[in-house]
Design a protein around this motif. Sequence first.
Motif, PDB file in Angstrom:
ATOM      1  N   UNK A  60       0.928  -1.363   0.285  1.00  0.00           N
ATOM      2  CA  UNK A  60      -0.190   0.090  -0.208  1.00  0.00           C
ATOM      3  C   UNK A  60       0.757   1.184   0.238  1.00  0.00           C
ATOM      4  N   UNK A  61       0.947   2.080  -1.123  1.00  0.00           N
ATOM      5  CA  UNK A  61       2.016   3.357  -1.353  1.00  0.00           C
ATOM      6  C   UNK A  61       0.826   4.248  -0.207  1.00  0.00           C
ATOM      7  N   UNK A  62       2.188   4.596   0.829  1.00  0.00           N
ATOM      8  CA  UNK A  62       1.935   6.670   1.359  1.00  0.00           C
ATOM      9  C   UNK A  62       2.595   7.152   0.813  1.00  0.00           C
ATOM     10  N   UNK A  63       3.389   7.554   0.474  1.00  0.00           N
ATOM     11  CA  UNK A  63       3.831   8.597  -0.801  1.00  0.00           C
ATOM     12  C   UNK A  63       3.615   8.746  -1.940  1.00  0.00           C
ATOM     13  N   UNK A  74      12.359  -9.763 -12.718  1.00  0.00           N
ATOM     14  CA  UNK A  74      13.252  -9.349 -13.417  1.00  0.00           C
ATOM     15  C   UNK A  74      14.140  -8.500 -13.273  1.00  0.00           C
ATOM     16  N   UNK A  75      14.055  -7.718 -12.648  1.00  0.00           N
ATOM     17  CA  UNK A  75      13.893  -6.037 -12.252  1.00  0.00           C
ATOM     18  C   UNK A  75      15.240  -6.283 -11.186  1.00  0.00           C
ATOM     19  N   UNK A  76      16.451  -5.168 -11.149  1.00  0.00           N
ATOM     20  CA  UNK A  76      17.259  -5.874  -9.683  1.00  0.00           C
ATOM     21  C   UNK A  76      16.468  -5.052  -8.586  1.00  0.00           C
ATOM     22  N   UNK A  77      16.011  -5.039  -7.669  1.00  0.00           N
ATOM     23  CA  UNK A  77      15.188  -4.722  -6.976  1.00  0.00           C
ATOM     24  C   UNK A  77      15.907  -4.604  -4.907  1.00  0.00           C
ATOM     25  N   UNK A  78      15.520  -3.127  -4.603  1.00  0.00           N
ATOM     26  CA  UNK A  78      16.129  -2.832  -3.599  1.00  0.00           C
ATOM     27  C   UNK A  78      15.386  -2.811  -2.413  1.00  0.00           C
ATOM     28  N   UNK A  79      14.699  -2.981  -1.840  1.00  0.00           N
ATOM     29  CA  UNK A  79      14.201  -3.637  -0.049  1.00  0.00           C
ATOM     30  C   UNK A  79      14.491  -2.655   1.044  1.00  0.00           C
ATOM     31  N   UNK A  80      14.232  -1.528   1.278  1.00  0.00           N
ATOM     32  CA  UNK A  80      14.929  -1.710   2.506  1.00  0.00           C
ATOM     33  C   UNK A  80      13.511  -1.555   3.780  1.00  0.00           C
ATOM     34  N   UNK A  81      13.967  -2.221   4.999  1.00  0.00           N
ATOM     35  CA  UNK A  81      12.283  -1.675   6.099  1.00  0.00           C
ATOM     36  C   UNK A  81      12.971  -0.681   7.082  1.00  0.00           C
ATOM     37  N   UNK A  82      12.270   0.287   7.683  1.00  0.00           N
ATOM     38  CA  UNK A  82      13.202   0.576   8.269  1.00  0.00           C
ATOM     39  C   UNK A  82      11.705   2.032   8.770  1.00  0.00           C
ATOM     40  N   UNK A  83      11.761   2.856  10.384  1.00  0.00           N
ATOM     41  CA  UNK A  83      10.700   3.361  10.792  1.00  0.00           C
ATOM     42  C   UNK A  83      11.349   4.617  10.832  1.00  0.00           C
ATOM     43  N   UNK A  84      10.389   5.853  11.026  1.00  0.00           N
ATOM     44  CA  UNK A  84      10.379   7.809  10.845  1.00  0.00           C
ATOM     45  C   UNK A  84      11.147   7.924  12.067  1.00  0.00           C
ATOM     46  N   UNK A 118       0.661   7.189   8.115  1.00  0.00           N
ATOM     47  CA  UNK A 118       1.011   7.801   6.760  1.00  0.00           C
ATOM     48  C   UNK A 118       1.544   9.305   7.042  1.00  0.00           C
ATOM     49  N   UNK A 119       0.418   9.872   7.854  1.00  0.00           N
ATOM     50  CA  UNK A 119       1.222  11.026   7.806  1.00  0.00           C
ATOM     51  C   UNK A 119       2.296  11.475   8.936  1.00  0.00           C
ATOM     52  N   UNK A 120       2.000  10.712   9.581  1.00  0.00           N
ATOM     53  CA  UNK A 120       3.522  11.061  10.174  1.00  0.00           C
ATOM     54  C   UNK A 120       4.859  10.853   9.082  1.00  0.00           C
ATOM     55  N   UNK A 121       4.288   9.420   8.376  1.00  0.00           N
ATOM     56  CA  UNK A 121       5.641   9.215   7.710  1.00  0.00           C
ATOM     57  C   UNK A 121       5.500  10.450   6.402  1.00  0.00           C
ATOM     58  N   UNK A 122       4.605  10.516   5.957  1.00  0.00           N
ATOM     59  CA  UNK A 122       4.683  11.414   5.195  1.00  0.00           C
ATOM     60  C   UNK A 122       5.270  13.302   5.506  1.00  0.00           C
ATOM     61  N   UNK A 123       5.435  13.378   6.553  1.00  0.00           N
ATOM     62  CA  UNK A 123       5.797  14.956   6.905  1.00  0.00           C
ATOM     63  C   UNK A 123       7.328  14.108   7.079  1.00  0.00           C
ATOM     64  N   UNK A 124       7.143  13.353   8.018  1.00  0.00           N
ATOM     65  CA  UNK A 124       9.056  12.825   8.120  1.00  0.00           C
ATOM     66  C   UNK A 124       9.999  13.044   6.656  1.00  0.00           C
ATOM     67  N   UNK A 125       9.216  12.281   5.832  1.00  0.00           N
ATOM     68  CA  UNK A 125       9.523  12.648   4.512  1.00  0.00           C
ATOM     69  C   UNK A 125       9.729  13.583   3.343  1.00  0.00           C
ATOM     70  N   UNK A 126       8.760  14.387   3.951  1.00  0.00           N
ATOM     71  CA  UNK A 126       8.565  16.116   3.329  1.00  0.00           C
ATOM     72  C   UNK A 126       9.951  16.988   4.048  1.00  0.00           C
ATOM     73  N   UNK A 135       5.944   2.146   2.284  1.00  0.00           N
ATOM     74  CA  UNK A 135       5.094   1.530   1.841  1.00  0.00           C
ATOM     75  C   UNK A 135       4.894   0.679   2.785  1.00  0.00           C
ATOM     76  N   UNK A 136       3.446   0.464   2.617  1.00  0.00           N
ATOM     77  CA  UNK A 136       3.049  -0.763   3.995  1.00  0.00           C
ATOM     78  C   UNK A 136       2.518  -2.395   3.526  1.00  0.00           C
ATOM     79  N   UNK A 137       2.462  -2.885   4.102  1.00  0.00           N
ATOM     80  CA  UNK A 137       2.037  -4.377   3.389  1.00  0.00           C
ATOM     81  C   UNK A 137       0.262  -4.162   3.344  1.00  0.00           C
TER      82      UNK A 137
END
Length: 186
Positions: A60-63, A74-84, A118-126, A135-137
């Motif tokens: 589920x997309x956050x931003x 078929x692509x190179x993928x970079x997956x990162x698990x993180x938190x604000x 998502x507001x907290x995550x978007x605020x941190x990113x911005x 994303x969330x799952x």
Amino acid sequence: MKISKSQRSNIIFVIVIAIIFFTPVKGYIQVFISKAKMVILPPSIDDDGAIVASFDWNLKGINTKDYNFESAKGKVVFVNFWATWCPPCRAEMPSIQKLYDDYGDRIEFVFHTNELESDKVNSFLDKNNYTLPSYNSYNHQPKEFEVSTIPATFVLDKNGMIVIHEVGAVDWNSEKFRKLLDELLE
């Protein structure tokens, strides 16, 4: 009552420890330590066995828009698990952003957080000028990506093989890692 020199030293020591553990200073110290570790320890390539990742994962997309991990096949993928709230995550984010700025059109980047606000995550990113697609799952992540510590990062080659699984803050914008990405993209 007169305070002795050793008592004064003990009082100062207790105050310093209290400041470190019970104020925001603790987070700054953790970020500093994580950044120091990033300089010393580069990411390591997984060569202990071939683990192929499952692509059965809906995000589920956050931003950004929602994402079906199947489209990463078929692509190179970079997956990162993180938190604000995670100081080591915050320490490595600038290096990931630089990498994303340069490779975002050639590599699939997935930044997963369990934070549901998502507001907290978007605020941190911005606030930090990060454009990393977060994303969330919708469903549980594949067992190959189950982590108990963050930050945790996985890099998959075009065949879905996990070539890097790293826990802790890392300088992802290093010359050595960029060389590996270029090789995986060939």
